[in-house]
Design a protein around this motif. Sequence first.
Motif, PDB file in Angstrom:
ATOM      1  N   ILE A  99       0.716   5.526   3.911  1.00 51.59           N
ATOM      2  CA  ILE A  99       1.478   5.555   2.662  1.00 51.59           C
ATOM      3  C   ILE A  99       2.391   4.339   2.517  1.00 51.59           C
ATOM      4  O   ILE A  99       2.564   3.828   1.420  1.00 51.59           O
ATOM      5  N   ASP A 100       2.963   3.881   3.609  1.00 57.96           N
ATOM      6  CA  ASP A 100       3.868   2.728   3.516  1.00 57.96           C
ATOM      7  C   ASP A 100       3.120   1.470   3.085  1.00 57.96           C
ATOM      8  O   ASP A 100       3.583   0.723   2.219  1.00 57.96           O
ATOM      9  N   TYR A 103       2.060   1.876  -0.612  1.00 61.53           N
ATOM     10  CA  TYR A 103       3.235   1.723  -1.460  1.00 61.53           C
ATOM     11  C   TYR A 103       3.555   0.237  -1.636  1.00 61.53           C
ATOM     12  O   TYR A 103       3.743  -0.250  -2.757  1.00 61.53           O
ATOM     13  N   GLU A 104       3.607  -0.510  -0.549  1.00 59.60           N
ATOM     14  CA  GLU A 104       3.939  -1.941  -0.622  1.00 59.60           C
ATOM     15  C   GLU A 104       2.879  -2.716  -1.401  1.00 59.60           C
ATOM     16  O   GLU A 104       3.200  -3.571  -2.224  1.00 59.60           O
ATOM     17  N   ARG A 107       3.179  -1.692  -5.152  1.00 62.70           N
ATOM     18  CA  ARG A 107       4.439  -2.205  -5.697  1.00 62.70           C
ATOM     19  C   ARG A 107       4.337  -3.711  -5.926  1.00 62.70           C
ATOM     20  O   ARG A 107       4.745  -4.227  -6.967  1.00 62.70           O
ATOM     21  N   PHE A 113       7.645   2.654  -9.015  1.00 66.31           N
ATOM     22  CA  PHE A 113       7.797   3.894  -8.255  1.00 66.31           C
ATOM     23  C   PHE A 113       9.178   4.464  -8.496  1.00 66.31           C
ATOM     24  O   PHE A 113      10.129   3.723  -8.727  1.00 66.31           O
ATOM     25  N   PRO A 116      10.802   4.630  -2.728  1.00 65.65           N
ATOM     26  CA  PRO A 116       9.851   4.436  -1.628  1.00 65.65           C
ATOM     27  C   PRO A 116       9.495   5.788  -1.000  1.00 65.65           C
ATOM     28  O   PRO A 116      10.223   6.773  -1.172  1.00 65.65           O
ATOM     29  N   PRO A 117       8.412   5.846  -0.242  1.00 66.03           N
ATOM     30  CA  PRO A 117       8.089   7.101   0.436  1.00 66.03           C
ATOM     31  C   PRO A 117       9.246   7.515   1.340  1.00 66.03           C
ATOM     32  O   PRO A 117       9.831   6.674   2.021  1.00 66.03           O
ATOM     33  N   THR A 135       5.100  10.076  -2.564  1.00 69.21           N
ATOM     34  CA  THR A 135       5.981   9.455  -3.538  1.00 69.21           C
ATOM     35  C   THR A 135       5.238   9.338  -4.864  1.00 69.21           C
ATOM     36  O   THR A 135       4.006   9.347  -4.889  1.00 69.21           O
ATOM     37  N   GLY A 137       4.597   7.209  -8.450  1.00 64.49           N
ATOM     38  CA  GLY A 137       4.684   5.944  -9.174  1.00 64.49           C
ATOM     39  C   GLY A 137       4.090   6.142 -10.557  1.00 64.49           C
ATOM     40  O   GLY A 137       3.691   7.253 -10.914  1.00 64.49           O
ATOM     41  N   LEU A 147       1.143   9.112  -4.374  1.00 61.97           N
ATOM     42  CA  LEU A 147       0.530   8.718  -3.119  1.00 61.97           C
ATOM     43  C   LEU A 147       0.901   9.800  -2.125  1.00 61.97           C
ATOM     44  O   LEU A 147       2.078  10.143  -1.981  1.00 61.97           O
TER      45      LEU A 147
END
Length: 168
Positions: A99-100, A103-104, A107, A113, A116-117, A135, A137, A147
């Motif tokens: 997920i991290d 997310y990055e 983004r 979003f 952040p998660p 999270t 978005g 996500l």
Amino acid sequence: MIVGVHHVALSTGNLARMREFYTDVVGFEVVDERGWTDNKVIDSIVGLENSSASSLILRAGNVFIEIFQYHQPIGTPSEPNRPVSDHGYTHLALNVTDIDAEYERLRAAGMRFHRPPPTGEELGERGEKLQLRATYGRDPDGNVIELQEVLDPDMPFAMDKAGFGLGD
């Protein structure tokens, strides 16, 4: 890596009615029931303050549907005969393995979003086993995309448990 769509979510003013329809009429099975009240992490994920809701996760074949009934704030009912071009579903959930990183990546590509998660530390502050991270978005039109990384393979709605695998 995104490995598939996990579920579609609906918001309703009458969870019991929707449960009856989707289980008794359509043939879905209830695989999970939960809810929340006074949870700052969930509030920050969904972008609401002081939210409270009950929810169901239903399964039929290779799809899950999540149905929410918000007790706070109370949602606005949608027009039951609205054209298919009008808004309706609350979000599309993408099952991810990191997920991290997703997310990055998203983004950096311009996706907005709510936050952040949440970290494991944030989610673990209630002393519960860390089962998933998520999270919300928005796509360019403002539609919500979740996500979701399921961390506990024993969750009743984990893709592995459902027999779909996580992909390669």
